[in-house]
Design an enzyme around this catalytic site. Structure first.
Site, PDB file in Angstrom:
ATOM      1  N   CYS A  42       0.737  -1.269   0.002  1.00  0.00           N
ATOM      2  CA  CYS A  42      -0.122  -0.148  -0.136  1.00  0.00           C
ATOM      3  C   CYS A  42       1.066   1.200  -0.115  1.00  0.00           C
ATOM      4  O   CYS A  42       1.996   1.259   0.599  1.00  0.00           O
ATOM      5  CB  CYS A  42      -0.962   0.014   1.516  1.00  0.00           C
ATOM      6  N   ASP A  44       0.341   3.634   1.598  1.00  0.00           N
ATOM      7  CA  ASP A  44       0.288   4.314   3.241  1.00  0.00           C
ATOM      8  C   ASP A  44       1.733   4.622   3.582  1.00  0.00           C
ATOM      9  O   ASP A  44       2.679   3.808   3.486  1.00  0.00           O
ATOM     10  CB  ASP A  44      -0.258   3.271   3.873  1.00  0.00           C
ATOM     11  N   ARG A  46       2.891   5.089   6.440  1.00  0.00           N
ATOM     12  CA  ARG A  46       3.415   4.068   7.694  1.00  0.00           C
ATOM     13  C   ARG A  46       3.906   2.836   7.395  1.00  0.00           C
ATOM     14  O   ARG A  46       4.294   2.119   7.932  1.00  0.00           O
ATOM     15  CB  ARG A  46       2.390   4.062   8.539  1.00  0.00           C
ATOM     16  N   HIS A  98      -2.280  -3.882   5.068  1.00  0.00           N
ATOM     17  CA  HIS A  98      -1.847  -3.537   6.372  1.00  0.00           C
ATOM     18  C   HIS A  98      -3.309  -3.255   7.236  1.00  0.00           C
ATOM     19  O   HIS A  98      -4.316  -2.690   6.394  1.00  0.00           O
ATOM     20  CB  HIS A  98      -1.054  -2.234   6.540  1.00  0.00           C
ATOM     21  N   CYS A 101      -6.188   0.149   7.141  1.00  0.00           N
ATOM     22  CA  CYS A 101      -5.799   0.730   5.633  1.00  0.00           C
ATOM     23  C   CYS A 101      -7.048   1.838   5.133  1.00  0.00           C
ATOM     24  O   CYS A 101      -8.198   1.301   5.153  1.00  0.00           O
ATOM     25  CB  CYS A 101      -5.667  -0.344   4.638  1.00  0.00           C
TER      26      CYS A 101
HETATM   27 CO    CO Z   1      -3.479   1.339   2.967  1.00  0.00          CO
END
Ligand code: CO
Length: 217
Positions: A42, A44, A46, A98, A101
């Site tokens: 992803c 993302d 993090r 994750h 998400c």
């Molecule tokens: Co995500």
């Protein structure tokens, strides 16, 4: 996050450190890449691929997008997988989702999200495929967590649907496909240990693209 200028200072500190441990580090890095892993994760911020895996530059070929989707009409991910499998001959393909998400969560809201609608519809389709299981989970948080896992499972299946992956596997017994979930709260990578022979049992013949390779063997 450091200031914009600090980023370049950090870069200098990082490359000095690398050269300290191995003076030829960048010379070797510039020569070639032979990563054994393709990581699809992803976007993302993090969930950083190399850092959570403890990997160095040159070790992981990476593709990231919103909610780690593998869509057959997405030229980007298709090109990445094809190059990784046919030219880099990666041994492992990881799809890593994750918990928490935002993409998966957004996909389940009854809202018009513009250009994200067609993208996130893939996740609604995952929900539809696993509706009985997901609807039986009462706790909302647990339901989303399970949807994150099932989304990883379905994206792994999408990887296995590809001709390059099927044909290389017949010839070399790799790449091996793995489904992971990164737990942001603990920092742990969870291997979903997906049982593909079982998951694909009734559908494998539908997506089989290996006829010519089998005949040529
Ligand atoms: Co995500």
């Amino acid at each position: 996050m450091p200031s914009y200028r600090q980023v370049f200072k950090n870069n200098q500190i990082w490359l000095d450190k690398k050269k300290e441990t191995d003076p030829d580090f960048f010379e070797k890095l510039a020569r070639d890449q032979r990563p054994e892993y393709l990581y699809i994760g992803c976007s993302d911020s993090r969930v950083t691929a190399e850092e959570i895996m403890g990997a160095e530059p040159g070790e992981v070929f990476i593709h990231r997008n919103v909610a780690n989707l593998v869509n057959a009409t997405d030229l980007n991910v298709m090109a990445v997988i094809n190059y990784a499998v046919r030219h880099l001959n990666v041994k492992h393909i990881v799809v890593c989702g994750h918990y928490n998400c935002g993409g998966v969560k957004a996909a389940m809201q009854p809202k018009d999200l513009g250009i994200l609608n067609p993208w996130l519809r893939n996740i609604r389709d995952v929900y539809r495929l696993h509706m009985a299981e997901l609807n039986a989970i009462e706790n909302e948080h647990e339901k989303y967590n399970r949807l994150v896992e099932l989304n990883v499972q379905e994206q792994c299946v999408n990887v296995i649907k590809l001709a390059s992956v099927q044909q290389e596997y017949i010839l070399h017994k790799f790449p091996i496909v793995h489904g992971w979930v990164f737990d942001i709260k603990t920092g742990k990578i969870i291997d979903l240990k997906l049982d593909f022979p079982k998951i694909l049992k009734d559908i494998q013949q539908i997506y089989d693209l290996t006829g010519t390779v089998k005949r040529n063997q």
